[in-house]
Design a protein around this motif. Sequence first.
Motif, PDB file in Angstrom:
ATOM      1  N   PRO A 282       0.222 -50.101 -20.496  1.00 19.39           N
ATOM      2  CA  PRO A 282       1.303 -50.993 -20.057  1.00 19.39           C
ATOM      3  C   PRO A 282       2.309 -50.282 -19.156  1.00 19.39           C
ATOM      4  O   PRO A 282       3.412 -49.935 -19.567  1.00 19.39           O
ATOM      5  N   GLU A 283       1.887 -50.020 -17.943  1.00 19.26           N
ATOM      6  CA  GLU A 283       2.727 -49.340 -16.958  1.00 19.26           C
ATOM      7  C   GLU A 283       2.804 -50.206 -15.710  1.00 19.26           C
ATOM      8  O   GLU A 283       2.040 -51.141 -15.547  1.00 19.26           O
TER       9      GLU A 283
ATOM     10  N   PRO B 112       2.580 -49.502 -11.656  1.00 19.62           N
ATOM     11  CA  PRO B 112       1.471 -50.456 -11.731  1.00 19.62           C
ATOM     12  C   PRO B 112       0.587 -50.160 -12.939  1.00 19.62           C
ATOM     13  O   PRO B 112       0.592 -49.043 -13.465  1.00 19.62           O
ATOM     14  N   PRO B 113      -0.186 -51.162 -13.393  1.00 17.94           N
ATOM     15  CA  PRO B 113      -1.040 -50.953 -14.572  1.00 17.94           C
ATOM     16  C   PRO B 113      -2.071 -49.855 -14.334  1.00 17.94           C
ATOM     17  O   PRO B 113      -2.599 -49.717 -13.233  1.00 17.94           O
ATOM     18  N   ARG B 114      -2.306 -49.082 -15.356  1.00 15.92           N
ATOM     19  CA  ARG B 114      -3.319 -48.029 -15.300  1.00 15.92           C
ATOM     20  C   ARG B 114      -4.445 -48.447 -16.226  1.00 15.92           C
ATOM     21  O   ARG B 114      -4.223 -48.790 -17.385  1.00 15.92           O
ATOM     22  N   VAL B 115      -5.671 -48.423 -15.709  1.00 17.54           N
ATOM     23  CA  VAL B 115      -6.854 -48.795 -16.488  1.00 17.54           C
ATOM     24  C   VAL B 115      -7.821 -47.624 -16.445  1.00 17.54           C
ATOM     25  O   VAL B 115      -8.112 -47.092 -15.374  1.00 17.54           O
ATOM     26  N   GLU B 116      -8.306 -47.216 -17.609  1.00 13.86           N
ATOM     27  CA  GLU B 116      -9.252 -46.112 -17.698  1.00 13.86           C
ATOM     28  C   GLU B 116     -10.529 -46.558 -18.390  1.00 13.86           C
ATOM     29  O   GLU B 116     -10.500 -47.367 -19.319  1.00 13.86           O
ATOM     30  N   TYR B 117     -11.635 -46.002 -17.938  1.00 15.62           N
ATOM     31  CA  TYR B 117     -12.950 -46.329 -18.471  1.00 15.62           C
ATOM     32  C   TYR B 117     -13.578 -45.072 -19.058  1.00 15.62           C
ATOM     33  O   TYR B 117     -13.526 -44.006 -18.455  1.00 15.62           O
ATOM     34  N   THR B 118     -14.169 -45.230 -20.242  1.00 19.67           N
ATOM     35  CA  THR B 118     -14.786 -44.118 -20.951  1.00 19.67           C
ATOM     36  C   THR B 118     -16.107 -44.597 -21.548  1.00 19.67           C
ATOM     37  O   THR B 118     -16.178 -45.712 -22.075  1.00 19.67           O
TER      38      THR B 118
END
Length: 111
Positions: free
Chosen positions: A72-73, A75-81
């Motif tokens: 929840p930042e 701009p939004p930060r999205v990470e994939y693992t």
Amino acid sequence: MITKNDLPACPVETTLMLIGDKWKVLIIRDLMTGTKRFGQLKKSVSGISQKVLTANLRSMEDNGLLTREVYPEVPPRVEYTLTPLGRSMQPILDSMAEWGNSFKQSFEENT
């Protein structure tokens, strides 16, 4: 999401159903080294459009191959693992790399 009734009888067909296009294999390849953000994947998987990358990531998440974490930042930060299931595809990618290297070597020797 895949259900038990969706699974083909042939295990090779099952594998192809999960990673049967080049984009998914390349996404898995890039995530094998660790968690990546969307922009990092977009850069490393050359030739893929944002729309196709998004669709493939969603499909892979639905099938349990990777996880998506949204921070929840602004701009939004999205990470994939990769999940353990996704990581279990390492031997498949290793075999593909070995075969590809052998093919390239053979091709270069014969041309």
